[in-house]
Design an enzyme around this catalytic site. Sequence first.
Site, PDB file in Angstrom:
ATOM      1  N   HIS A 309       3.659   7.170  -5.801  1.00  0.00           N
ATOM      2  CA  HIS A 309       3.201   8.562  -5.591  1.00  0.00           C
ATOM      3  C   HIS A 309       2.529   8.967  -6.806  1.00  0.00           C
ATOM      4  CE1 HIS A 309       4.189  12.983  -5.341  1.00  0.00           C
ATOM      5  NE2 HIS A 309       4.559  12.587  -4.192  1.00  0.00           N
ATOM      6  N   ASP A 366       8.551   9.598   2.458  1.00  0.00           N
ATOM      7  CA  ASP A 366       8.104   9.020   3.661  1.00  0.00           C
ATOM      8  C   ASP A 366       9.020   8.108   4.189  1.00  0.00           C
ATOM      9  OD1 ASP A 366       5.188  10.484   2.817  1.00  0.00           O
ATOM     10  OD2 ASP A 366       6.258  11.231   4.631  1.00  0.00           O
TER      11      ASP A 366
HETATM   12  C1  SDX Z   1       3.271  12.224   0.329  1.00  0.00           C
HETATM   13  O1  SDX Z   1       1.110  14.593  -3.442  1.00  0.00           O
HETATM   14  C2  SDX Z   1       2.227  14.974  -2.957  1.00  0.00           C
HETATM   15  O2  SDX Z   1       3.107  15.449  -3.439  1.00  0.00           O
HETATM   16  C3  SDX Z   1       2.301  14.208  -1.424  1.00  0.00           C
HETATM   17  C4  SDX Z   1       3.864  14.308  -1.076  1.00  0.00           C
HETATM   18  C5  SDX Z   1       4.317  15.534  -0.670  1.00  0.00           C
HETATM   19  O3  SDX Z   1       5.529  15.986  -0.577  1.00  0.00           O
HETATM   20  O4  SDX Z   1       3.240  16.614  -0.461  1.00  0.00           O
HETATM   21  O5  SDX Z   1       4.910  13.543  -1.789  1.00  0.00           O
HETATM   22  C6  SDX Z   1       3.762  13.293   0.344  1.00  0.00           C
HETATM   23  O6  SDX Z   1       1.900  12.096   0.707  1.00  0.00           O
HETATM   24  C7  SDX Z   1       4.063  10.876  -0.278  1.00  0.00           C
HETATM   25  C8  SDX Z   1       2.821   9.700  -0.455  1.00  0.00           C
HETATM   26  C9  SDX Z   1       2.979   8.955   1.006  1.00  0.00           C
HETATM   27  N1  SDX Z   1       1.792   7.995   0.905  1.00  0.00           N
HETATM   28  C10 SDX Z   1       2.442   6.660   0.980  1.00  0.00           C
HETATM   29  O7  SDX Z   1       3.522   6.319   1.043  1.00  0.00           O
HETATM   30  C11 SDX Z   1       1.233   5.662   1.123  1.00  0.00           C
HETATM   31  C12 SDX Z   1       1.606   4.742   0.430  1.00  0.00           C
HETATM   32  N2  SDX Z   1       1.250   5.029  -1.057  1.00  0.00           N
HETATM   33  C13 SDX Z   1       0.018   4.933  -1.928  1.00  0.00           C
HETATM   34  O8  SDX Z   1      -1.219   4.780  -1.074  1.00  0.00           O
HETATM   35  C14 SDX Z   1      -0.181   5.488  -3.015  1.00  0.00           C
HETATM   36  O9  SDX Z   1       0.987   5.295  -3.826  1.00  0.00           O
HETATM   37  C15 SDX Z   1      -0.260   6.910  -3.289  1.00  0.00           C
HETATM   38  C16 SDX Z   1      -1.342   7.329  -2.327  1.00  0.00           C
HETATM   39  C17 SDX Z   1       0.985   7.869  -2.607  1.00  0.00           C
HETATM   40  C18 SDX Z   1      -0.758   7.423  -4.813  1.00  0.00           C
HETATM   41  O10 SDX Z   1      -1.892   6.964  -4.896  1.00  0.00           O
HETATM   42  P1  SDX Z   1      -2.389   6.923  -6.546  1.00  0.00           P
HETATM   43  O11 SDX Z   1      -1.559   7.984  -7.253  1.00  0.00           O
HETATM   44  O12 SDX Z   1      -3.896   7.083  -6.278  1.00  0.00           O
HETATM   45  O13 SDX Z   1      -2.135   5.528  -6.957  1.00  0.00           O
HETATM   46  P2  SDX Z   1      -3.221   4.354  -6.932  1.00  0.00           P
HETATM   47  O14 SDX Z   1      -3.697   4.240  -5.404  1.00  0.00           O
HETATM   48  O15 SDX Z   1      -3.988   4.688  -8.080  1.00  0.00           O
HETATM   49  O16 SDX Z   1      -2.291   2.963  -7.333  1.00  0.00           O
HETATM   50  C19 SDX Z   1      -1.863   2.740  -8.705  1.00  0.00           C
HETATM   51  C20 SDX Z   1      -1.625   1.253  -8.554  1.00  0.00           C
HETATM   52  C21 SDX Z   1      -2.849   0.654  -7.848  1.00  0.00           C
HETATM   53  O17 SDX Z   1      -2.694  -1.015  -8.130  1.00  0.00           O
HETATM   54  P3  SDX Z   1      -3.856  -1.478  -9.474  1.00  0.00           P
HETATM   55  O18 SDX Z   1      -5.168  -0.946  -9.130  1.00  0.00           O
HETATM   56  O19 SDX Z   1      -2.976  -0.828 -10.593  1.00  0.00           O
HETATM   57  O20 SDX Z   1      -3.673  -2.895  -9.372  1.00  0.00           O
HETATM   58  O21 SDX Z   1      -0.527   1.104  -7.505  1.00  0.00           O
HETATM   59  C22 SDX Z   1      -0.923   0.305  -6.446  1.00  0.00           C
HETATM   60  C23 SDX Z   1      -2.324   0.483  -6.203  1.00  0.00           C
HETATM   61  O22 SDX Z   1      -2.960  -0.570  -5.605  1.00  0.00           O
HETATM   62  N3  SDX Z   1      -0.112   0.826  -5.427  1.00  0.00           N
HETATM   63  C24 SDX Z   1       0.316   0.055  -4.317  1.00  0.00           C
HETATM   64  C25 SDX Z   1       0.988   1.331  -3.528  1.00  0.00           C
HETATM   65  N4  SDX Z   1       0.734   2.523  -4.315  1.00  0.00           N
HETATM   66  C26 SDX Z   1       0.006   2.207  -5.351  1.00  0.00           C
HETATM   67  N5  SDX Z   1       0.621  -0.904  -4.173  1.00  0.00           N
HETATM   68  C27 SDX Z   1       1.183  -1.410  -2.977  1.00  0.00           C
HETATM   69  N6  SDX Z   1       1.902  -0.497  -2.156  1.00  0.00           N
HETATM   70  C28 SDX Z   1       1.665   0.908  -2.427  1.00  0.00           C
HETATM   71  N7  SDX Z   1       2.364   1.740  -1.773  1.00  0.00           N
END
Ligand code: SDX
Length: 435
Positions: A309, A366
């Site tokens: 998140h 989710d």
């Molecule tokens: C919602 O904003 C809100 O409040 C949203 C929400 C709401 O109520 O409105 O809470 C609802 O959208 C919840 C999130 C739902 N999405 C997912 O579950 C999709 C999977 N999650 C990711 O795609 C990600 O965690 C996000 C999109 C939620 C957040 O992305 P960020 O903050 O931009 O984080 P990032 O992509 O920069 O990741 C940081 C690191 C990265 O690794 P490195 O580059 O440091 O090596 O964490 C890793 C990412 O690759 N990472 C994950 C991961 N999420 C982040 N690796 C594996 N699986 C994951 N789910």
Amino acid sequence: MAKEAKIIIEGKEYTYPVIEGTEGEKAIDIRTFRKDSGYITYDEGYGNTGSCQSEISFINGEEGILRHRGYAIEDLAENSDFIEVAYLVIYGELPTVSERETFSQKIRNNAMIHMSMNHLFEGVPNDAPPMAILSSMLNSLGCYYKEYATNNPQHDLEHFDDAVAITMSKVRTIAAMTYRMSNGLPFIYPKMGLRYVENFLHMMFSNPYNEYSHEPEVAKALNVLLLLHADHEQNCSTSTVRMVASSGANLFPSVASAVCALWGPLHGGANMAVIQMLESIAASGDDGSQFIEDAKSGRHGKRLMGFGHRVYRNYDPRAKILGKYCDKLLEAIGIDDQLLTIARNLEQAALKDDYFVERKLYPNVDFYSGIIMRAIGIPLSMFTVMFAIGRMPGWIANWREVASNDKGRIYRPRQIYQGPTAPRKFLQMADRPEK
Ligand code: SDX
């Protein structure tokens, strides 16, 4: 002494006041920075940028705290229901008995859509994506309820209560109609006397010859699922509402645009992606451990959907609550869902894995919501629609904050241009060399 921030650029010092929120959040007020220095700040994804000051919700991502108007989400999930939390989010206080009755009655009175809107459904292919239908139908409310959609914020605010009831009630009816249409079923009219969630289930699953009946735990679980989605600070779709509302647009296009933002797989589409992930793991015979390795390496673009998140660096409190309701609901309706077992395995494995621990990746809202919707019989294609119904109060409340701010400015971020430099000589087409 008032806190200040100093920015020194090329030897020149610029001083800016610090804004402090009621929960101790701090921001540097740089609203005059470009005029003072000629510089702008750069923060792709706005991870470090406050776009507004709001009184609706507060998240402490480090501690996994979510409150609406000062009430803890755990208390609201335990003691309240979706309509009461919607009232709290929208109007700022929990309703009294008479306020609740008035609010519920307005919603009941608006349960039917304008009969001409049925023709819009007739023109849509049965297999159209429900979120495309929902966003267009919500936007079309401005065609049928023009008196609440004048784009004169003062006028629209004077009719706010009616616009709220229309939006809250008809989003549910449109969702149910979308499900019925996509399954070739006749529309089921709302039934007077049923509460919000029960009427939704009736419009979804009843038939002309028999009324849908369900265990009380089904309505309770759906109530909790919707109220847990009610608002969540400036997430992607809510910020979209504020962006559109800042131009003076009325409530209907503002929430319709939020549906479009929510549709994305990284936002509201994640609840579908979680189930698809769990189903693919189940089909492959993997117990989840291989998938975790793939998600860590990013192989085939895999991510552990429902994990991570932008704000929470701890457990999303909503995920904890939904995890408990999964067990309660599945036990009450006698379902043993293999996907829940796989989800639990993934959660336990990820919480011990350095990759997720170091990046502070925990289950988000989710991760379990899809298991609940599946158990109720809501199809995958409708999962994000359910998220939109739940988030409607938050979108409405944010629209109201923007519309009510008569000192507010249209949202218009700056950019850093990285394109070709000028001046480029214009060549007539005939003179342009083929590539
Ligand atoms: C919602 O904003 C809100 O409040 C949203 C929400 C709401 O109520 O409105 O809470 C609802 O959208 C919840 C999130 C739902 N999405 C997912 O579950 C999709 C999977 N999650 C990711 O795609 C990600 O965690 C996000 C999109 C939620 C957040 O992305 P960020 O903050 O931009 O984080 P990032 O992509 O920069 O990741 C940081 C690191 C990265 O690794 P490195 O580059 O440091 O090596 O964490 C890793 C990412 O690759 N990472 C994950 C991961 N999420 C982040 N690796 C594996 N699986 C994951 N789910």
